[in-house]
Design a protein around this motif. Structure first.
Motif, PDB file in Angstrom:
ATOM      1  N   UNK A 117       0.857  -1.183   0.000  1.00 25.80           N
ATOM      2  CA  UNK A 117       0.000   0.000   0.000  1.00 25.80           C
ATOM      3  C   UNK A 117       0.892   1.231   0.000  1.00 25.80           C
ATOM      4  N   UNK A 118       0.324   2.363  -0.218  1.00 25.22           N
ATOM      5  CA  UNK A 118       1.031   3.632  -0.087  1.00 25.22           C
ATOM      6  C   UNK A 118       0.130   4.575   0.704  1.00 25.22           C
ATOM      7  N   UNK A 119       0.562   5.800   0.876  1.00 27.10           N
ATOM      8  CA  UNK A 119      -0.265   6.796   1.543  1.00 27.10           C
ATOM      9  C   UNK A 119      -0.940   7.696   0.519  1.00 27.10           C
ATOM     10  N   UNK A 120      -2.001   8.342   0.954  1.00 31.39           N
ATOM     11  CA  UNK A 120      -2.627   9.345   0.105  1.00 31.39           C
ATOM     12  C   UNK A 120      -1.595  10.440  -0.151  1.00 31.39           C
ATOM     13  N   UNK A 121      -1.304  10.761  -1.412  1.00 34.23           N
ATOM     14  CA  UNK A 121      -0.238  11.730  -1.718  1.00 34.23           C
ATOM     15  C   UNK A 121      -0.567  13.151  -1.259  1.00 34.23           C
ATOM     16  N   UNK A 122       0.497  13.906  -0.996  1.00 34.35           N
ATOM     17  CA  UNK A 122       0.429  15.346  -0.728  1.00 34.35           C
ATOM     18  C   UNK A 122      -0.517  15.698   0.417  1.00 34.35           C
ATOM     19  N   UNK A 123      -0.408  14.930   1.525  1.00 38.99           N
ATOM     20  CA  UNK A 123      -1.240  15.185   2.692  1.00 38.99           C
ATOM     21  C   UNK A 123      -0.361  15.392   3.929  1.00 38.99           C
ATOM     22  N   UNK A 124      -0.721  16.393   4.741  1.00 33.44           N
ATOM     23  CA  UNK A 124      -0.002  16.626   5.994  1.00 33.44           C
ATOM     24  C   UNK A 124      -0.301  15.514   6.990  1.00 33.44           C
ATOM     25  N   UNK A 125       0.660  15.205   7.835  1.00 36.50           N
ATOM     26  CA  UNK A 125       0.473  14.184   8.858  1.00 36.50           C
ATOM     27  C   UNK A 125       1.219  14.578  10.136  1.00 36.50           C
ATOM     28  N   UNK A 126       0.775  14.025  11.248  1.00 39.01           N
ATOM     29  CA  UNK A 126       1.465  14.210  12.525  1.00 39.01           C
ATOM     30  C   UNK A 126       1.281  12.948  13.359  1.00 39.01           C
ATOM     31  N   UNK A 127       2.245  12.692  14.236  1.00 38.90           N
ATOM     32  CA  UNK A 127       2.240  11.434  14.999  1.00 38.90           C
ATOM     33  C   UNK A 127       2.962  11.658  16.319  1.00 38.90           C
ATOM     34  N   UNK A 128       2.249  11.484  17.449  1.00 38.22           N
ATOM     35  CA  UNK A 128       2.851  11.711  18.753  1.00 38.22           C
ATOM     36  C   UNK A 128       2.621  10.561  19.729  1.00 38.22           C
ATOM     37  N   UNK A 129       2.166   9.418  19.252  1.00 39.53           N
ATOM     38  CA  UNK A 129       2.019   8.263  20.128  1.00 39.53           C
ATOM     39  C   UNK A 129       3.378   7.760  20.594  1.00 39.53           C
ATOM     40  N   UNK A 130       4.362   7.906  19.746  1.00 38.98           N
ATOM     41  CA  UNK A 130       5.732   7.467  20.024  1.00 38.98           C
ATOM     42  C   UNK A 130       6.657   8.473  19.359  1.00 38.98           C
ATOM     43  N   UNK A 131       7.391   9.228  20.164  1.00 40.35           N
ATOM     44  CA  UNK A 131       8.185  10.294  19.595  1.00 40.35           C
ATOM     45  C   UNK A 131       7.285  11.431  19.136  1.00 40.35           C
TER      46      UNK A 131
END
Length: 344
Positions: A45-59
């Motif tokens: 699979x890949x990700x939806x292109x040209x989309x902002x993301x953030x992740x704070x569950x780990x780091x």
């Protein structure tokens, strides 16, 4: 009846407002890229292109997916890369800012140094769940997609596989592209709080269903047949080598792994030495280069007490690669590739 309708309406409004507020929080705390189909089959699979993301569950990670749907920021339109990097969530690197992952740093090092003959462009195809088994099963598709690349690098933190898993790798059974989701699932994915709750419920279900292994069974576990392991792994590595040889590409295996100190302050590595030695022999016999970043990580820990895994909001020394781990991997790859290029 009117009172009930009014009460129901208030409940719906309150629920909608709560969902909006919780989603605004989740938009920052847990808003990873959304998975979608990959028509080229280079990854499942890949990700939806040209989309902002953030992740704070780990780091703490944040960035924007590139036009291909991967975590690349140094070159957005890297359609003709010199070095293709494939691998697991360690390489995907959602746990660190986009400009702190190893592929970004590697691009920066090749681009900014004073060497004119190594301006290699690297692309990061790292995806969560894409361990060595998946990368090996998808390797043919990667080579077909990027036939002009100089190197294809496979990242892995594990080389210990059962014989059944090795058979599945040989058969390519880990090439399992995701199918297009229905309208309801796609809509729910776009609501950050729903995605966060789904993840938490899934993790709870896995934890509740986990069964501790029986002590007697563990003590009676049969010793692995390393001759058969080597025989089957040779088939896998040989296939990777042949695919690359047909296109003039050089394959690289990137190894890394967690470690800790025992009670006598000796360093103990997570990767099983018996399997690692057998794996390295298979790579050597088939002309596949190996880069092992673990010694550099151990050196950083001994000299500066720097962990390469773990974060301030998780357990130090465990989990995904942190900024230190990504930097060490980038430096190790950069040094090795320059050494190989100098001998040509």
């Amino acid at each position: 009846m009117k009172k009930f309708a009014a009460y129901l309406f208030k409940c719906i409004i309150a629920g909608a407002i709560s969902l909006v507020l919780l989603s605004l929080f989740s938009l920052v705390y847990y808003n990873p890229p959304i998975a979608t189909e990959q028509p080229d089959s280079v990854t499942n699979y890949r990700f939806v292109p040209n989309k902002n993301w953030s992740f704070m569950l780990e780091g703490v990670g944040f960035g924007e997916t590139d036009s291909l749907g991967y975590n690349n920021a140094y070159y957005d339109e890297c359609l003709n890369p010199d070095i293709v990097c494939i691998g697991s969530s360690h390489l995907e690197a959602l746990q660190v800012p986009q400009d702190a992952n190893c592929v970004y740093i590697l691009n920066q090092m090749f681009d900014k140094d004073n060497e004119s003959d190594n301006n290699f462009k690297c692309i990061n195809l790292g995806m969560s769940g894409h361990s060595f088994e998946v990368s090996a099963s998808n390797f043919k598709y990667v080579a077909d997609k990027f036939p002009n690349s100089k190197y294809i690098l496979i990242e892995t933190s594990n080389v210990e596989f059962s014989l059944d898993v090795l058979d599945d790798i040989i058969a390519g059974n880990f090439h399992t592209p995701i199918e297009k989701k229905g309208f309801i699932a796609e809509t729910a994915q776009k609501v950050p709080f729903i995605r966060l709750m789904y993840k938490k419920f899934s993790e709870s279900a896995v934890a509740n269903n986990a069964v501790a292994p029986a002590t007697d069974n563990m003590s009676q576990k049969a010793e692995p047949d390393m001759n058969v392991y080597s025989e089957k792994m040779n088939i896998i590595i040989s296939n990777i080598s042949k695919i690359c040889a047909e296109k003039g590409i050089e394959p690289i295996i990137l190894l890394h792994g967690m470690f800790w100190e025992d009670e006598d302050r000796n360093i103990v590595t997570e990767m099983n030495k018996t399997y690692k030695d057998a794996f390295l022999k298979c790579c050597e016999d088939n002309g596949v280069k190996v880069i092992d970043a673990t010694p550099g990580m151990i050196f950083a820990y001994k000299e500066n007490f720097e962990f390469s895994y773990g974060f301030s909001n998780t357990k130090p020394g465990e989990g995904h690669l942190n900024k230190t781990g990504h930097r060490i991997i980038a430096e190790t790859i950069y040094t090795k590739i320059n050494e190989w290029e100098d001998t040509k």
